[in-house]
Design a protein around this motif. Structure first.
Motif, mmCIF file in Angstrom:
data_model
loop_
_atom_site.group_PDB
_atom_site.id
_atom_site.type_symbol
_atom_site.label_atom_id
_atom_site.label_comp_id
_atom_site.label_asym_id
_atom_site.label_seq_id
_atom_site.Cartn_x
_atom_site.Cartn_y
_atom_site.Cartn_z
ATOM 1 N N GLY A 1 0.685 -1.228 0.011
ATOM 2 C CA GLY A 1 0.136 -0.009 0.047
ATOM 3 C C GLY A 1 0.745 1.215 -0.057
ATOM 4 O O GLY A 1 0.522 1.991 -0.723
ATOM 5 N N ARG A 2 1.924 1.215 0.738
ATOM 6 C CA ARG A 2 2.876 2.116 0.903
ATOM 7 C C ARG A 2 3.448 2.543 -0.345
ATOM 8 O O ARG A 2 3.902 3.652 -1.064
ATOM 9 C CB ARG A 2 3.787 2.341 2.095
ATOM 10 C CG ARG A 2 4.562 3.525 2.132
ATOM 11 C CD ARG A 2 5.268 3.692 3.414
ATOM 12 N NE ARG A 2 6.476 4.365 3.674
ATOM 13 C CZ ARG A 2 6.364 5.858 4.042
ATOM 14 N NH1 ARG A 2 5.139 6.013 4.233
ATOM 15 N NH2 ARG A 2 7.343 6.680 4.226
ATOM 16 N N LEU A 3 3.984 1.367 -0.866
ATOM 17 C CA LEU A 3 4.576 1.423 -1.932
ATOM 18 C C LEU A 3 3.676 1.839 -3.036
ATOM 19 O O LEU A 3 4.445 2.503 -4.111
ATOM 20 C CB LEU A 3 4.928 -0.211 -2.521
ATOM 21 C CG LEU A 3 5.885 -0.339 -3.626
ATOM 22 C CD1 LEU A 3 7.249 0.278 -3.552
ATOM 23 C CD2 LEU A 3 5.970 -1.815 -4.114
ATOM 24 N N ALA A 4 2.632 1.617 -3.471
ATOM 25 C CA ALA A 4 2.007 1.865 -4.410
ATOM 26 C C ALA A 4 1.545 3.492 -4.769
ATOM 27 O O ALA A 4 1.756 4.298 -5.372
ATOM 28 C CB ALA A 4 0.435 1.143 -4.483
ATOM 29 N N VAL A 5 1.138 3.969 -3.472
ATOM 30 C CA VAL A 5 1.177 5.478 -3.337
ATOM 31 C C VAL A 5 2.422 6.174 -3.526
ATOM 32 O O VAL A 5 2.431 7.224 -4.128
ATOM 33 C CB VAL A 5 0.641 5.867 -1.910
ATOM 34 C CG1 VAL A 5 0.539 7.352 -1.883
ATOM 35 C CG2 VAL A 5 -1.134 5.258 -1.631
ATOM 36 N N THR B 1 -5.951 7.519 -8.047
ATOM 37 C CA THR B 1 -7.054 6.612 -8.105
ATOM 38 C C THR B 1 -6.394 5.258 -7.361
ATOM 39 O O THR B 1 -5.014 4.898 -7.079
ATOM 40 C CB THR B 1 -7.422 6.320 -9.269
ATOM 41 O OG1 THR B 1 -6.209 5.629 -10.133
ATOM 42 C CG2 THR B 1 -7.588 7.277 -10.211
ATOM 43 N N CYS B 2 -7.271 4.401 -6.884
ATOM 44 C CA CYS B 2 -6.826 3.300 -6.301
ATOM 45 C C CYS B 2 -7.607 1.751 -6.797
ATOM 46 O O CYS B 2 -8.634 1.818 -6.512
ATOM 47 C CB CYS B 2 -7.183 3.277 -4.760
ATOM 48 S SG CYS B 2 -7.099 1.737 -3.877
ATOM 49 N N ALA B 3 -6.895 1.024 -7.728
ATOM 50 C CA ALA B 3 -7.644 -0.075 -8.328
ATOM 51 C C ALA B 3 -6.887 -1.433 -7.876
ATOM 52 O O ALA B 3 -5.623 -1.435 -8.153
ATOM 53 C CB ALA B 3 -7.517 0.035 -9.791
ATOM 54 N N ILE B 4 -7.731 -2.133 -7.097
ATOM 55 C CA ILE B 4 -7.206 -3.246 -6.401
ATOM 56 C C ILE B 4 -7.622 -4.565 -7.277
ATOM 57 O O ILE B 4 -8.639 -4.810 -7.634
ATOM 58 C CB ILE B 4 -7.604 -3.270 -5.197
ATOM 59 C CG1 ILE B 4 -7.223 -2.024 -4.399
ATOM 60 C CG2 ILE B 4 -7.192 -4.526 -4.191
ATOM 61 C CD1 ILE B 4 -7.541 -1.963 -2.889
ATOM 62 N N VAL B 5 -6.756 -5.386 -7.391
ATOM 63 C CA VAL B 5 -7.220 -6.829 -7.659
ATOM 64 C C VAL B 5 -6.695 -7.909 -6.743
ATOM 65 O O VAL B 5 -5.322 -7.894 -6.476
ATOM 66 C CB VAL B 5 -6.546 -7.356 -9.210
ATOM 67 C CG1 VAL B 5 -7.021 -8.872 -9.500
ATOM 68 C CG2 VAL B 5 -6.957 -6.070 -10.324
ATOM 69 N N VAL B 6 -7.540 -8.541 -6.095
ATOM 70 C CA VAL B 6 -7.030 -9.288 -4.962
ATOM 71 C C VAL B 6 -7.624 -10.757 -5.082
ATOM 72 O O VAL B 6 -8.795 -11.065 -5.509
ATOM 73 C CB VAL B 6 -7.654 -8.680 -3.547
ATOM 74 C CG1 VAL B 6 -9.264 -8.437 -3.667
ATOM 75 C CG2 VAL B 6 -7.382 -9.420 -2.435
ATOM 76 N N SER C 1 -1.469 -13.336 -5.305
ATOM 77 C CA SER C 1 -1.141 -12.044 -4.211
ATOM 78 C C SER C 1 -1.930 -10.983 -4.745
ATOM 79 O O SER C 1 -2.291 -10.679 -5.820
ATOM 80 C CB SER C 1 0.473 -11.828 -4.149
ATOM 81 O OG SER C 1 0.495 -10.840 -3.206
ATOM 82 N N ILE C 2 -1.850 -9.936 -4.117
ATOM 83 C CA ILE C 2 -2.692 -8.563 -4.235
ATOM 84 C C ILE C 2 -2.018 -7.621 -5.263
ATOM 85 O O ILE C 2 -0.895 -7.753 -5.223
ATOM 86 C CB ILE C 2 -2.960 -7.822 -2.844
ATOM 87 C CG1 ILE C 2 -3.950 -6.769 -3.370
ATOM 88 C CG2 ILE C 2 -1.799 -7.169 -2.581
ATOM 89 C CD1 ILE C 2 -4.709 -6.212 -1.876
ATOM 90 N N ILE C 3 -2.775 -6.999 -6.210
ATOM 91 C CA ILE C 3 -2.049 -6.123 -7.145
ATOM 92 C C ILE C 3 -2.791 -4.899 -6.928
ATOM 93 O O ILE C 3 -4.251 -4.931 -6.838
ATOM 94 C CB ILE C 3 -2.202 -6.675 -8.471
ATOM 95 C CG1 ILE C 3 -1.584 -8.127 -8.782
ATOM 96 C CG2 ILE C 3 -1.868 -5.569 -9.714
ATOM 97 C CD1 ILE C 3 -1.924 -8.719 -10.182
ATOM 98 N N ILE C 4 -1.998 -3.797 -7.035
ATOM 99 C CA ILE C 4 -2.596 -2.603 -6.559
ATOM 100 C C ILE C 4 -2.161 -1.627 -7.910
ATOM 101 O O ILE C 4 -0.813 -1.391 -8.082
ATOM 102 C CB ILE C 4 -2.316 -1.717 -5.363
ATOM 103 C CG1 ILE C 4 -2.728 -2.656 -4.315
ATOM 104 C CG2 ILE C 4 -3.147 -0.441 -5.092
ATOM 105 C CD1 ILE C 4 -2.531 -2.346 -2.751
ATOM 106 N N ASN C 5 -3.020 -0.878 -8.642
ATOM 107 C CA ASN C 5 -2.756 0.077 -9.512
ATOM 108 C C ASN C 5 -3.054 1.487 -8.802
ATOM 109 O O ASN C 5 -4.131 1.580 -8.334
ATOM 110 C CB ASN C 5 -3.485 -0.120 -10.973
ATOM 111 C CG ASN C 5 -3.187 0.947 -11.794
ATOM 112 O OD1 ASN C 5 -3.710 2.184 -11.862
ATOM 113 N ND2 ASN C 5 -2.136 0.779 -12.667
ATOM 114 N N THR C 6 -2.080 2.324 -8.943
ATOM 115 C CA THR C 6 -2.585 3.678 -8.590
ATOM 116 C C THR C 6 -2.076 4.723 -9.864
ATOM 117 O O THR C 6 -1.061 4.728 -10.326
ATOM 118 C CB THR C 6 -1.829 4.205 -7.394
ATOM 119 O OG1 THR C 6 -0.370 3.663 -7.544
ATOM 120 C CG2 THR C 6 -2.190 3.589 -5.932
ATOM 121 N N THR C 7 -2.962 5.550 -9.986
ATOM 122 C CA THR C 7 -2.980 6.740 -11.377
ATOM 123 C C THR C 7 -2.798 7.894 -10.390
ATOM 124 O O THR C 7 -3.548 8.130 -9.478
ATOM 125 C CB THR C 7 -3.749 6.857 -12.188
ATOM 126 O OG1 THR C 7 -3.756 5.048 -12.857
ATOM 127 C CG2 THR C 7 -3.724 7.483 -13.367
#
Ligand SMILES: Nc1ncnc2c1ncn2[C@@H]1O[C@H](COP(=O)(O)OP(=O)(O)OP(=O)(O)O)[C@@H](O)[C@H]1O
Ligand SMILES: Nc1ncnc2c1ncn2[C@@H]1O[C@H](COP(=O)(O)OP(=O)(O)OP(=O)(O)O)[C@@H](O)[C@H]1O
Ligand SMILES: [Mg+2]
Ligand SMILES: [Mg+2]
Ligand SMILES: [Mg+2]
Ligand SMILES: [Mg+2]
Ligand SMILES: [Mg+2]
Ligand SMILES: [Mg+2]
Lengths: 353, 353
Positions: free
Chosen positions: A84-88, A106-111, A153-159
């Motif tokens: 989470g900290r990494l994505a932001v 933005t915060c798009a999560i694939v879990v 594992s979880i994948i997070i996209n931040t734009t």
């Protein structure tokens, strides 16, 4: 929600279960949720940023800056930090090295199904803390689930959407410009490798993941006597490491670069691990560092401002741009010999992205 | 690049292999690559949108619109289409139902090692074609790889940045407003289910995935005699289907909704498949449809404009907003009885997102 301990497929199905997850685990943990008329609370098809006022307050700005990164790090939790900290941080840093203040994320999560809900919530909290550190709202997102055998594992996209008074490119370096690195290299990649492989390198080696906007914003306004920006180019040395970033900057600017190995900030634990494992620390990914190219006459000023900041205390001038060796990066080693530093070719060592 | 037939881990490692993939397979297949000073060709840390001119040309706009979706559909190729067209359409449609013209898209891909390079390229080409259909540039992106045992299919996140003369919310419905559905329900979900499970439902049933901006833009400017927008609310009925979208609109607007089953556009193949499988077609996802709430006196005008467009030829007025039954959705069935249409609760049937 309370009855669940893990993510189920329904959490991504668009019905009541997903709505409860978004309300109770996402909205409730995000402090700053709006940048305009429609924000996260409205749970509409998207959100808005009030841009007219932003443009009015940034009189030089004709352009907004956009950047996107997907984060697939495994494990999702690592010493001192998590995805989470990494994505932001990653997205804030790509905006920052373009000279842009973050307006919204933005915060798009694939879990995957089966992912611990507590971990999910902790990741959202870390995203929030990191976003709060630089004062950027999270205004919209998306949540999808995948069967447990389809993703591990979880994948997070931040734009990120940002605004710059003047956009800083990665191609603007001129011969004579000094190159500042804002801290030690390799901490992220090597600490992750050690954690994952179970090495006990040292007790104090942790990832450097951090959002750099508060540090970088303090040097962006510095101008030369002709009124031009003192910073000529900037880049965050993530995948491909410092070697990748410097080569890209040299190629795009058409200059050469020479760096001094003796001036390169590196932790002893990182350099000995790299030596032991046969890894070049110049190729290891960083997640809380920036390469700042600055006009020579402002180099010391920029360096001292960067060093005042907690994320920049180990900053150093590591080299300069040259006329010769156009598009190449050279390093004078500690024993005085010269070697080319090339763009990494092969696989990411260690695989950490 | 030419020597490779499949994605390798190096394609996401930040070095030369990744750079070649981005240049040869991504850049070369994307026609429109810039929305401002820094575009895709610059391969910088992000890109920019020239917003000052955009704002100047859209004099009523104070806000830009942002939306994001990750697409995880399996299989990535389905009858008539693929995940690339889906990703671009989904994001364009979320902008469109907020009343926003698309200014730029981002493209962040996570791909497993071993994925066919030809398929990868075909997906990029479909993204490009779909983006070209509505004239939106793809300006920045990200590419990450995962080991083959960690992910079983490609994931694409697209974030869209748009601008609206006036933002259309999903909460603006008033009693008396008519509800237009722009085409048949369930085509995407049922065609995918049939394809995946190997049913031979019919030869002509394909996904409805399409970018709706060109259709929706033609009705957005319509105003009432008081000069207010004729469209009071809009939403795309994706996950959760029509039932999900209508319930959200009713809840947020505080009105009731009554729809007429006899007026609901649905293909015979879809309704018989749903009957056979015990699925409610109202809960099945659509990817090329919009729900448009419009002031009664403009309903026929909006309907006839929508019907002129290829993606709206089956459009119909399916019901209206009511004072009674606040926050509930009712359906008058073909046999004359009334039933509540609830927000879907359980798992996505079929699992298609
Ligand atoms: N991980 C998340 N972080 C922040 N907001 C989220 C997240 N997931 C969903 N949301 C918000 O919840 C609301 C509903 O999201 P949803 O994805 O269902 O909308 P949609 O994109 O219109 O639908 P679909 O994804 O089916 O196309 C949106 O306002 C979205 O911004
Ligand atoms: N799938 C893609 N579609 C479009 N452009 C892409 C794609 N992948 C990468 N790019 C572009 O290639 C360039 C390099 O991307 P890269 O992800 O390495 O940059 P970065 O985000 O600064 O680095 P990192 O991802 O390591 O943080 C960027 O300009 C990016 O916009
Ligand atoms: Mg939507
Ligand atoms: Mg990045
Ligand atoms: Mg979504
Ligand atoms: Mg970067
Ligand atoms: Mg959507
Ligand atoms: Mg990236």
């Amino acid at each position: 929600m309370s009855k669940d301990k893990v993510i189920r497929m329904e959490h991504g199905a668009g019905g009541e279960t997903m709505q409860a997850l978004i309300r109770e685990v996402i909205l409730d943990n995000i402090t700053s949720r709006s940048a305009g008329l429609v924000g996260l609370d409205n749970l509409d098809d998207g959100a808005t940023i009030n841009i007219a006022s932003t443009i009015a307050n940034n009189k030089n700005s004709d352009e907004i800056v956009i950047t996107t990164d997907s984060h697939v790090i495994k494990p999702a939790f690592f010493p001192n930090s998590n995805i989470g900290r990494l994505a932001v941080s990653g997205t804030v840093n790509d905006l920052a090295v373009m000279g842009a203040a973050p307006l919204a994320l933005t915060c798009a999560i694939v879990v995957p199904e089966g992912f611990e809900l507590d971990s999910f919530e902790q990741i959202i909290r870390s995203m929030n803390e990191t976003a709060e550190e630089v004062g950027v709202p999270i205004i919209t997102g998306d949540t999808k689930t995948i069967e447990r055998n389809g993703l591990d594992s979880i994948i997070i996209n931040t734009t990120g959407i940002g605004i710059a008074d003047e956009v800083i490119r990665d191609c603007g370096m001129c011969p004579g410009d000094r190159i500042i690195l804002t801290g030690t290299i390799g901490d992220h990649g090597i600490s992750l490798l050690a954690h994952r492989e179970g090495f006990d390198l040292t007790t104090d080696l942790v990832s450097d993941v951090a959002p750099l906007w508060n540090m970088i914003r303090s040097v962006i306004p510095i101008r030369t006597i002709e009124g031009r920006p003192a910073i000529s180019a900037m880049k965050d040395p993530t995948r491909g490491g410092l070697a990748g970033a410097l080569n890209e900057m040299a190629q795009k600017s058409g200059t050469g670069i020479i760096i001094e190995q003796k001036d390169l900030p590196i932790k002893r634990s990182v350099s000995s691990a790299c030596e032991m494992l046969g890894i070049d620390p110049l190729e290891v990914a960083n997640e809380g560092k920036a390469v700042i190219c600055v006009k020579a006459e402002h180099a010391e000023e920029v360096l001292s401002i960067i060093r005042e900041h907690e994320y920049g205390k180990d900053a150093a001038i590591i080299g300069e741009a040259t006329d010769e060796n156009s598009r190449k990066v050279l390093m004078r080693t500690t024993i005085g010999s010269m070697r080319y530093v090339d763009t990494p070719t092969g696989d990411l060592i260690p695989r950490i992205c």
